[in-house]
Design a protein around this motif. Structure first.
Motif: not given
Length: 235
Positions: A136-151
Motif C-alpha cells: 500500500d505504501q510502495l507507490p508513495k516512495l520516491n524512486n526507491p532502489t530495490f535490493l535482493s535478499y537472495e542475491l
C-alpha cells in the motif's frame, strides 16, 4: 546540515530488515544500528537508533545530526502483531519528508524476499500475511532502489560492490561472511526428489503446457513424438 545523507531501508515484515541493517551498519563512517553488530537479534522498538523518531517523525529536528555525514535507518511495514496490540504502520514518506525539511538528503531502499517464504514467515510469527500493508505504501516512495535478499546470500561481497545507495558500504569487511554464514531461507526449503519438467530438461522435448499445473492435459507418447532427424523440430 548540507551534504548529509540518510538512507532509509524498508520492506515487508520478515524480508531481511535485521540482516541488511547489520551489513549497512558495518562501515565506520556510517551512523547506523551498531549495537546489532554485537547481537544476533535485537528488537527494533528498543534498540534501533531512530526508533523514537519513527513513532513521531516531527521530532527529527531533535536528533544529533552532527554525529556523521552518513546515516542509516531501517523499518519494516508493518511493525508488531495485531493480537498483541502492537501492530502499526510507519509512514516512510512522512519520515523522509521531515528529514528533507532539515536539509538532509534521503534515499529509500526497498528489500525483498521470496513471496512464499514471506507468507509462511509472517503467518507463523505475525499470525497473518502482512505484505499487503507494505504494498500500500510502495507507490508513495520516491524512486526507491530495490535490493535482493537472495542475491546478497548468493554473491555476498561481490553483490555489495555493485550497490550505489548514497552511503559507503564495507563490502570488504570480514564480518560480511560471518553475517551471511547461515542462509535463513534454508529452513523453509525442502529437497524436491523429482519434478514433471525433469524429463524435458534431460531430453530437450518441449512442453506445450505447464506440467506443474494440476489441470495440465496428460500427453500420450503419440501426442508428442520427437524426431531426432528433423533438426530438433517436433512432429
Amino acid at each position: 546540515m548540507k551534504n548529509k545523507t540518510l538512507v532509509v531501508l524498508t520492506g515487508p515484515q520478515g524480508s531481511g530488515n535485521h540482516l541488511w541493517s547489520k551489513i549497512l551498519s558495518l562501515h565506520q563512517d556510517v551512523f547506523g544500528w551498531k549495537s546489532l553488530l554485537n547481537n544476533y537479534w535485537e528488537a527494533h522498538r528498543f534498540s534501533e537508533p531512530f526508533a523514537e523518531y519513527w513513532k513521531d517523525p516531527s521530532l527529527l529536528h531533535k536528533f544529533d545530526w552532527s554525529q556523521s555525514q552518513y546515516f542509516f535507518t531501517s523499518i519494516s511495514i508493518p511493525l508488531g502483531i495485531e493480537s498483541k496490540g502492537t501492530k502499526w504502520c510507519p509512514n516512510v514518506e512522512q519520515f523522509c519528508s521531515n528529514a528533507q525539511d532539515l536539509g538532509i538528503k534521503t534515499k529509500v531502499i526497498v528489500i525483498g524476499r521470496d513471496q512464499t517464504i514471506l507468507h509462511n514467515q509472517q503467518s507463523r510469527i505475525r499470525e497473518e500475511s502482512t505484505t499487503r500493508h507494505f504494498l500500500d505504501q510502495l507507490p508513495k516512495l520516491n524512486n526507491p532502489t530495490f535490493l535482493s535478499y537472495e542475491l546478497l546470500y548468493l554473491y555476498k561481497s561481490e553483490y555489495l560492490k555493485t550497490l550505489d545507495i548514497g552511503i559507503p558500504i564495507a563490502w570488504y569487511d570480514e564480518r560480511v561472511n560471518e553475517i551471511l554464514e547461515q542462509d535463513a531461507n534454508a529452513k523453509y526449503i525442502g529437497y524436491v526428489k523429482e519434478s514433471p519438467l525433469d524429463d524435458g530438461n534431460k531430453t530437450g522435448v518441449p512442453f506445450p503446457w505447464n506440467p506443474n499445473t494440476p489441470s495440465t492435459p496428460i500427453l500420450k507418447d503419440t501426442d508428442h513424438a520427437y524426431d531426432e532427424g528433423s533438426n530438433g523440430k517436433c512432429c
